[in-house]
Scaffold this motif. Sequence first.
Motif, PDB file in Angstrom:
ATOM      1  N   LEU A   1       1.206  -1.276  -0.126  1.00  0.00           N
ATOM      2  CA  LEU A   1       0.388  -0.215  -0.487  1.00  0.00           C
ATOM      3  C   LEU A   1       0.892   1.028  -0.314  1.00  0.00           C
ATOM      4  CD1 LEU A   1      -3.064   1.576   0.702  1.00  0.00           C
ATOM      5  CD2 LEU A   1      -2.523   1.052   3.008  1.00  0.00           C
ATOM      6  N   CYS A   2       0.933   2.111  -1.418  1.00  0.00           N
ATOM      7  CA  CYS A   2       1.199   3.389  -0.901  1.00  0.00           C
ATOM      8  C   CYS A   2       0.545   4.960  -0.871  1.00  0.00           C
ATOM      9  CB  CYS A   2       2.527   3.626  -2.057  1.00  0.00           C
ATOM     10  SG  CYS A   2       3.226   1.988  -2.505  1.00  0.00           S
ATOM     11  N   GLN A   3       0.894   5.503  -0.427  1.00  0.00           N
ATOM     12  CA  GLN A   3       0.568   6.823  -0.514  1.00  0.00           C
ATOM     13  C   GLN A   3       1.036   8.048  -1.007  1.00  0.00           C
ATOM     14  OE1 GLN A   3       0.136   8.905   2.685  1.00  0.00           O
ATOM     15  NE2 GLN A   3      -2.262   9.548   2.429  1.00  0.00           N
ATOM     16  N   SER A   4       0.440   8.816  -2.249  1.00  0.00           N
ATOM     17  CA  SER A   4       1.228   9.510  -3.032  1.00  0.00           C
ATOM     18  C   SER A   4       1.636  10.895  -2.197  1.00  0.00           C
ATOM     19  CB  SER A   4       0.174  10.252  -4.156  1.00  0.00           C
ATOM     20  OG  SER A   4       0.840  11.539  -4.655  1.00  0.00           O
TER      21      SER A   4
ATOM     22  N   GLU B   1       3.408  13.334  -3.494  1.00  0.00           N
ATOM     23  CA  GLU B   1       2.268  14.497  -3.937  1.00  0.00           C
ATOM     24  C   GLU B   1       1.079  14.640  -3.640  1.00  0.00           C
ATOM     25  OE1 GLU B   1       2.942  13.401  -7.855  1.00  0.00           O
ATOM     26  OE2 GLU B   1       5.509  14.503  -7.948  1.00  0.00           O
ATOM     27  N   ASN B   2      -0.577  14.029  -3.720  1.00  0.00           N
ATOM     28  CA  ASN B   2      -1.421  14.278  -3.950  1.00  0.00           C
ATOM     29  C   ASN B   2      -1.178  13.571  -2.945  1.00  0.00           C
ATOM     30  OD1 ASN B   2      -3.933  14.458  -3.430  1.00  0.00           O
ATOM     31  ND2 ASN B   2      -4.378  14.261  -5.555  1.00  0.00           N
ATOM     32  N   PRO B   3      -1.409  13.592  -1.087  1.00  0.00           N
ATOM     33  CA  PRO B   3      -2.177  12.678  -0.344  1.00  0.00           C
ATOM     34  C   PRO B   3      -3.297  11.901  -0.291  1.00  0.00           C
ATOM     35  CG  PRO B   3      -1.088  14.396   0.757  1.00  0.00           C
ATOM     36  CD  PRO B   3      -1.544  15.487  -1.103  1.00  0.00           C
ATOM     37  N   SER B   4      -3.990  12.103  -1.649  1.00  0.00           N
ATOM     38  CA  SER B   4      -5.499  11.999  -1.274  1.00  0.00           C
ATOM     39  C   SER B   4      -6.142  10.364  -2.455  1.00  0.00           C
ATOM     40  CB  SER B   4      -6.819  12.424  -2.118  1.00  0.00           C
ATOM     41  OG  SER B   4      -6.931  13.366  -1.399  1.00  0.00           O
ATOM     42  N   GLN B   5      -4.073  10.716  -3.145  1.00  0.00           N
ATOM     43  CA  GLN B   5      -4.387   9.717  -4.480  1.00  0.00           C
ATOM     44  C   GLN B   5      -3.067   8.328  -3.653  1.00  0.00           C
ATOM     45  OE1 GLN B   5      -2.448  11.445  -7.180  1.00  0.00           O
ATOM     46  NE2 GLN B   5      -3.662  12.315  -7.790  1.00  0.00           N
ATOM     47  N   TRP B   6      -3.356   7.090  -3.430  1.00  0.00           N
ATOM     48  CA  TRP B   6      -2.832   6.287  -3.120  1.00  0.00           C
ATOM     49  C   TRP B   6      -3.258   4.535  -4.610  1.00  0.00           C
ATOM     50  CZ3 TRP B   6      -2.836   4.829   2.166  1.00  0.00           C
ATOM     51  CH2 TRP B   6      -2.601   5.929   3.004  1.00  0.00           C
ATOM     52  N   LEU B   7      -1.831   3.947  -3.983  1.00  0.00           N
ATOM     53  CA  LEU B   7      -1.665   2.905  -4.688  1.00  0.00           C
ATOM     54  C   LEU B   7      -1.561   1.896  -4.185  1.00  0.00           C
ATOM     55  CD1 LEU B   7      -0.881   2.234  -7.453  1.00  0.00           C
ATOM     56  CD2 LEU B   7       2.010   2.385  -6.743  1.00  0.00           C
ATOM     57  N   ILE B   8      -2.114   0.717  -4.801  1.00  0.00           N
ATOM     58  CA  ILE B   8      -1.633  -1.127  -3.983  1.00  0.00           C
ATOM     59  C   ILE B   8      -1.422  -1.853  -4.969  1.00  0.00           C
ATOM     60  CG2 ILE B   8      -3.274  -2.734  -3.337  1.00  0.00           C
ATOM     61  CD1 ILE B   8      -5.804  -0.897  -2.070  1.00  0.00           C
ATOM     62  N   THR B   9      -0.115  -2.553  -5.002  1.00  0.00           N
ATOM     63  CA  THR B   9       0.553  -3.292  -5.984  1.00  0.00           C
ATOM     64  C   THR B   9       0.030  -4.567  -5.154  1.00  0.00           C
ATOM     65  OG1 THR B   9       2.316  -3.254  -5.247  1.00  0.00           O
ATOM     66  CG2 THR B   9       1.360  -0.810  -6.437  1.00  0.00           C
ATOM     67  N   SER B  10       0.156  -5.705  -6.156  1.00  0.00           N
ATOM     68  CA  SER B  10      -0.140  -7.166  -5.681  1.00  0.00           C
ATOM     69  C   SER B  10       0.443  -8.308  -6.600  1.00  0.00           C
ATOM     70  CB  SER B  10      -0.705  -7.868  -5.329  1.00  0.00           C
ATOM     71  OG  SER B  10      -1.875  -7.218  -6.561  1.00  0.00           O
ATOM     72  N   GLU B  11       1.659  -8.909  -5.927  1.00  0.00           N
ATOM     73  CA  GLU B  11       1.795  -9.272  -7.032  1.00  0.00           C
ATOM     74  C   GLU B  11       1.612 -11.232  -6.531  1.00  0.00           C
ATOM     75  OE1 GLU B  11       6.997 -10.876  -7.902  1.00  0.00           O
ATOM     76  OE2 GLU B  11       6.561  -8.958  -7.092  1.00  0.00           O
ATOM     77  N   TRP B  12       1.668 -11.377  -7.666  1.00  0.00           N
ATOM     78  CA  TRP B  12       1.228 -13.172  -7.969  1.00  0.00           C
ATOM     79  C   TRP B  12       1.731 -14.241  -9.240  1.00  0.00           C
ATOM     80  CZ3 TRP B  12      -4.529 -13.608  -6.187  1.00  0.00           C
ATOM     81  CH2 TRP B  12      -4.802 -12.450  -5.644  1.00  0.00           C
ATOM     82  N   GLU B  13       0.951 -15.654  -8.339  1.00  0.00           N
ATOM     83  CA  GLU B  13       2.293 -16.456  -9.236  1.00  0.00           C
ATOM     84  C   GLU B  13       2.094 -16.275 -10.889  1.00  0.00           C
ATOM     85  OE1 GLU B  13       1.733 -19.504  -7.638  1.00  0.00           O
ATOM     86  OE2 GLU B  13       1.939 -19.178  -5.074  1.00  0.00           O
ATOM     87  N   SER B  14       0.739 -16.158 -11.154  1.00  0.00           N
ATOM     88  CA  SER B  14       0.657 -15.966 -12.750  1.00  0.00           C
ATOM     89  C   SER B  14      -0.675 -15.027 -12.861  1.00  0.00           C
ATOM     90  CB  SER B  14       0.861 -17.522 -13.320  1.00  0.00           C
ATOM     91  OG  SER B  14      -0.227 -18.092 -13.187  1.00  0.00           O
ATOM     92  N   ALA B  15      -0.769 -14.897 -14.194  1.00  0.00           N
ATOM     93  CA  ALA B  15      -2.090 -14.382 -14.258  1.00  0.00           C
ATOM     94  C   ALA B  15      -3.162 -14.941 -13.924  1.00  0.00           C
ATOM     95  CB  ALA B  15      -1.828 -13.922 -15.694  1.00  0.00           C
ATOM     96  N   SER B  16      -3.689 -16.034 -13.710  1.00  0.00           N
ATOM     97  CA  SER B  16      -4.832 -17.597 -14.241  1.00  0.00           C
ATOM     98  C   SER B  16      -5.514 -17.162 -13.082  1.00  0.00           C
ATOM     99  CB  SER B  16      -4.410 -19.290 -14.526  1.00  0.00           C
ATOM    100  OG  SER B  16      -4.079 -18.853 -16.195  1.00  0.00           O
ATOM    101  N   PRO B  17      -4.619 -16.966 -11.597  1.00  0.00           N
ATOM    102  CA  PRO B  17      -4.904 -17.363 -10.513  1.00  0.00           C
ATOM    103  C   PRO B  17      -5.377 -16.280 -10.060  1.00  0.00           C
ATOM    104  CG  PRO B  17      -2.882 -17.615  -9.578  1.00  0.00           C
ATOM    105  CD  PRO B  17      -2.942 -18.036 -11.474  1.00  0.00           C
ATOM    106  N   PHE B  18      -4.711 -15.360 -10.389  1.00  0.00           N
ATOM    107  CA  PHE B  18      -5.796 -13.656 -11.064  1.00  0.00           C
ATOM    108  C   PHE B  18      -6.750 -13.708 -10.863  1.00  0.00           C
ATOM    109  CE2 PHE B  18      -5.899  -9.356 -11.862  1.00  0.00           C
ATOM    110  CZ  PHE B  18      -6.705  -8.931 -10.971  1.00  0.00           C
TER     111      PHE B  18
END
Length: 378
Positions: A56-59, A61-78
């Motif tokens: 979980l990341c917060q900008s 420059e603009n604290p109202s903007q957030w970023l969630i990144t996730s990593e998966w073993e491959s595309a299929s399970p996601f």
Amino acid sequence: MTTVSERISQSAFDGSRLRVVLLLDLYDGAQKEFLEVYERLRSQVSSVPGHISDELCQSIENPSQWLITSEWESASPFLAWVSSEEHVKTVQPLHGCVRDTRSLRFSVLQETAGQGSKSPATGVPDTIGGGLRAAPRRGDGVVRHALTFTVKPGSEAAVAELLAGYTSPRARVDENTLLRRSSVFMHGNRVVRAMEVEGDLVAALRHVALQPEVRALEEAINPYLEQDRDLADPDSARVFFTRAALPVVHRVAAGGDEPEGLGRHALFYPAKKGCGTALARLLAGQDEAAADDPANPIAGSTIFQRDDIVVRLLDMRGPIDARPALALGIEGGHKAAVLARLLDEAKDGVLASDEEVARCLGRSAMRLITDRRTPDPS
């Protein structure tokens, strides 16, 4: 050094890790609620098969903007998770605190280690990690998206008439985005609507949803839907379109200009419970193997899959039944037997002869309702 194939291709089945990036813009004052929701969501997602990690990341420059990144073993399970009812319920609380979202999905091509891990020969940081794709794929600048839903039995003719007769929306979305093609097919009471967009898919979907012609069509179809929806209710509309989404899991086409005289066809494969991914993977392997054959009449193949719903869209020369096994995606080896095991047995039995393969092709063929293309702007 990586090389790029001349073929146009994309795939959820190449085994590479997947990085998902979710951009969020929060409502004013919603930060506390958002963080509470995220904690619950994080706990639930961590137990999903194939999930590796998230951040979980917060900008700054603009604290109202957030970023969630996730990593998966491959595309299929996601893709299996994001199309599930569990996902719909899990992310529902986010909508109360998020003004806008944008989801981006990337396969991991290379990963570079830190300064402490350099190659003795070159002095350059090593690439690290498993599940990396060896070579980039070549795209054509077109994003493909599909929706599928069912209508009440007995209403098929009325729905087909509505879908065939509506006025097309304005094709130009903005200076960078264009609606290139829209195709609608039916198989029994199932509808599949496939769209091709040059540019920004999210912008195109929002543009289409606001067009009066499309809104009138959606309202006219409402009484015939098996799943109720209220387009005036954002939550109801969001749930409907989330459940209707039919992601692309594989695409392959020859490079260069599209040949003249191609016909568009769609095939519907009713998979046994839990066999949708295996069936889509089987078809993807067939299409990859056939793509480099100059005698292959299939110029392009796109496979859509959600759960046990598999649809294969073909652009091909000549009649679809000229080579039934190729058109069905099972030419060569023991693929017919494998397909028979993956399909709903009550419908397809054992594909032991050319006649049975031809009959299966006939049963799988979807009826084309409309196919609309935007003239080349050049």
